[in-house]
Design a protein around this motif. Structure first.
Motif, PDB file in Angstrom:
ATOM      1  N   GLU A  86       9.961   1.744  -1.206  1.00 17.45           N
ATOM      2  CA  GLU A  86      10.332   0.716  -1.002  1.00 17.45           C
ATOM      3  C   GLU A  86      11.513   1.305  -0.033  1.00 17.45           C
ATOM      4  OE1 GLU A  86       7.976  -0.732  -4.196  1.00 17.45           O
ATOM      5  OE2 GLU A  86       9.867   0.782  -3.965  1.00 17.45           O
ATOM      6  N   LEU A  87      12.494   1.791  -0.642  1.00 16.41           N
ATOM      7  CA  LEU A  87      14.098   2.111   0.695  1.00 16.41           C
ATOM      8  C   LEU A  87      12.866   3.074   1.648  1.00 16.41           C
ATOM      9  CD1 LEU A  87      16.841   3.133   1.145  1.00 16.41           C
ATOM     10  CD2 LEU A  87      16.420   4.517  -0.146  1.00 16.41           C
ATOM     11  N   ARG A  88      11.831   3.778   1.466  1.00 13.32           N
ATOM     12  CA  ARG A  88      11.641   4.627   2.839  1.00 13.32           C
ATOM     13  C   ARG A  88      11.191   3.067   4.257  1.00 13.32           C
ATOM     14  NH1 ARG A  88      10.392  10.122   3.112  1.00 13.32           N
ATOM     15  NH2 ARG A  88       8.775   9.172   4.704  1.00 13.32           N
ATOM     16  N   ARG A  89      10.416   2.554   3.457  1.00 16.60           N
ATOM     17  CA  ARG A  89      10.263   1.291   4.112  1.00 16.60           C
ATOM     18  C   ARG A  89      10.955   0.692   4.897  1.00 16.60           C
ATOM     19  NH1 ARG A  89       6.348   0.783  -0.433  1.00 16.60           N
ATOM     20  NH2 ARG A  89       4.509   1.641  -0.079  1.00 16.60           N
ATOM     21  N   TRP A  90      12.357  -0.354   4.570  1.00 14.36           N
ATOM     22  CA  TRP A  90      13.259  -0.493   4.245  1.00 14.36           C
ATOM     23  C   TRP A  90      13.900   0.025   5.720  1.00 14.36           C
ATOM     24  CZ3 TRP A  90      18.293  -0.944   4.795  1.00 14.36           C
ATOM     25  CH2 TRP A  90      19.195  -1.749   4.445  1.00 14.36           C
ATOM     26  N   VAL A  91      14.264   1.436   5.552  1.00 14.05           N
ATOM     27  CA  VAL A  91      14.287   2.404   6.505  1.00 14.05           C
ATOM     28  C   VAL A  91      13.634   3.102   7.608  1.00 14.05           C
ATOM     29  CG1 VAL A  91      16.509   3.409   5.226  1.00 14.05           C
ATOM     30  CG2 VAL A  91      14.606   4.774   5.612  1.00 14.05           C
ATOM     31  N   GLY A  92      12.397   2.221   7.683  1.00 11.22           N
ATOM     32  CA  GLY A  92      11.403   2.812   8.598  1.00 11.22           C
ATOM     33  C   GLY A  92      10.488   3.997   8.581  1.00 11.22           C
ATOM     34  N   LYS A  93      10.432   4.766   7.396  1.00 14.96           N
ATOM     35  CA  LYS A  93       9.875   5.498   7.496  1.00 14.96           C
ATOM     36  C   LYS A  93       8.669   5.311   6.799  1.00 14.96           C
ATOM     37  CE  LYS A  93      13.425   9.040   6.547  1.00 14.96           C
ATOM     38  NZ  LYS A  93      13.457  10.023   7.950  1.00 14.96           N
ATOM     39  N   SER A  94       7.526   6.318   6.936  1.00 17.24           N
ATOM     40  CA  SER A  94       6.095   5.866   6.437  1.00 17.24           C
ATOM     41  C   SER A  94       6.218   6.545   4.669  1.00 17.24           C
ATOM     42  CB  SER A  94       5.287   6.325   7.191  1.00 17.24           C
ATOM     43  OG  SER A  94       5.334   7.778   6.764  1.00 17.24           O
ATOM     44  N   VAL A  95       5.236   5.717   3.705  1.00 19.06           N
ATOM     45  CA  VAL A  95       5.111   6.243   2.924  1.00 19.06           C
ATOM     46  C   VAL A  95       3.472   6.664   2.475  1.00 19.06           C
ATOM     47  CG1 VAL A  95       5.009   5.280   0.559  1.00 19.06           C
ATOM     48  CG2 VAL A  95       6.429   4.349   1.850  1.00 19.06           C
ATOM     49  N   PRO A  96       3.452   7.972   2.547  1.00 19.64           N
ATOM     50  CA  PRO A  96       2.146   8.096   2.231  1.00 19.64           C
ATOM     51  C   PRO A  96       1.642   7.588   1.172  1.00 19.64           C
ATOM     52  CG  PRO A  96       3.456  10.207   2.661  1.00 19.64           C
ATOM     53  CD  PRO A  96       4.400   8.846   2.115  1.00 19.64           C
ATOM     54  N   SER A  97      -0.278   7.705   1.318  1.00 21.11           N
ATOM     55  CA  SER A  97      -1.162   6.770   0.287  1.00 21.11           C
ATOM     56  C   SER A  97      -1.888   8.231   0.248  1.00 21.11           C
ATOM     57  CB  SER A  97      -1.410   5.658   1.060  1.00 21.11           C
ATOM     58  OG  SER A  97      -2.411   5.531   0.275  1.00 21.11           O
ATOM     59  N   ASP A  98      -2.451   8.034  -1.406  1.00 22.29           N
ATOM     60  CA  ASP A  98      -3.426   9.382  -1.920  1.00 22.29           C
ATOM     61  C   ASP A  98      -4.915   9.061  -0.794  1.00 22.29           C
ATOM     62  OD1 ASP A  98      -1.270  10.139  -3.766  1.00 22.29           O
ATOM     63  OD2 ASP A  98      -2.757   8.509  -5.103  1.00 22.29           O
ATOM     64  N   LYS A  99      -5.214   7.739  -0.143  1.00 21.57           N
ATOM     65  CA  LYS A  99      -6.165   7.809   0.891  1.00 21.57           C
ATOM     66  C   LYS A  99      -5.924   8.081   2.044  1.00 21.57           C
ATOM     67  CE  LYS A  99      -7.265   4.030  -1.941  1.00 21.57           C
ATOM     68  NZ  LYS A  99      -8.053   2.152  -1.804  1.00 21.57           N
TER      69      LYS A  99
END
Length: 261
Positions: A86-99
């Motif tokens: 959530e912090l990564r999204r909050w600062v504008g960074k992407s969050v890798p997904s297994d898909k």
């Protein structure tokens, strides 16, 4: 600063320049996501108030009071941001997904193979760029790709059977393939037993190229490439086709040199 007490997260003291984090720091467990979250906040210029949860009881009490299931938990201003993702999204960074699909493993493998080939060529001849270096690059890349597959042959073979034409007819070929690729790569790198390396590379590269072309460009199937091993998120397509064609090209050049010599 840090605190091991589970105090109520501060309210009025939270400003845009200050963040509060609660993370597990126990004798037998130091939460890596807590460390990553703290580092990310500091790199973004926040003054971090670091609260340690030093026992399982403190951690459970904190999660119960805040109504959360995981730690770390980050607070900025009057807002609870959440955990590391959530912090990564909050600062504008992407969050890798297994898909998610990615070419990062391919770039890393071929990039390092190229650098290794240039380094070896420099050590041997005091020059960087030559056809010999390109040949070593392909051979080193073949060896590196074989390592990826040999780490988990069962996973590789399962993914490989999705599209390889020969493996679908002879299932054991899916288990032999990584060893054949490794053998051809090592022999080509050493420049020995080319009478064996060349036909092996021609067969596995040729069948692979035809299989990939049929699956992707004729059947229009969307698959993951087994070239990087069974856990890959690399899509089957141009990269996979290029890998096989490079292997065939290397075999043809070495075959010509063998016959000419």
């Amino acid at each position: 600063m840090h605190s091991s007490s589970v105090a109520q997260p501060p309210g009025d003291t939270r400003t845009s320049g200050k963040a509060v984090i609660y993370r597990m720091v126990m004798p037998g467990h130091l939460c890596p996501f807590g460390l990553k979250a703290k580092d990310l906040l500091e790199r973004k210029g926040y003054e971090v108030e670091d609260h340690w949860l030093t026992t399982r009881e403190e951690t459970d009490e904190f999660k119960s009071r805040e109504g959360v299931k995981t730690t770390p938990q980050v607070y900025v201003g009057q807002e609870r941001v959440g955990g590391y993702d959530e912090l990564r999204r909050w600062v504008g960074k992407s969050v890798p997904s297994d898909k998610d699909t990615t070419y990062a493993p391919v770039i890393a493998l071929f990039g390092m193979s190229a650098l290794m080939a240039l380094a070896v060529h420099w050590a041997a001849f005091d020059t960087l760029f030559a056809w010999q270096a390109f040949g070593w690059f392909i051979a080193i890349a073949m060896c590196a790709l074989a390592i990826q597959k040999l780490q988990d042959i069962e996973s590789f073979s399962t993914m490989f059977l999705n599209y390889d034409l020969l493996a679908r007819r002879v299932v054991r070929y899916a288990y032999v393939y990584p060893f054949a690729e490794a053998l051809a790569g090592v022999l080509m790198l050493a420049g020995i037993a080319l009478w064996l390396a060349v036909p092996v590379a021609l067969v596995i590269g040729g069948v692979g190229a035809v299989s990939v072309f049929k699956a992707v460009y004729i059947d229009k199937r969307e698959l993951k490439c087994a070239c990087m091993g069974g856990g890959t998120k690399v899509p089957l397509g141009f990269v996979s086709l290029t890998e096989n064609l490079m292997m065939v090209g290397m075999a043809l050049v070495m075959g010509y040199q063998l016959l000419a010599g």
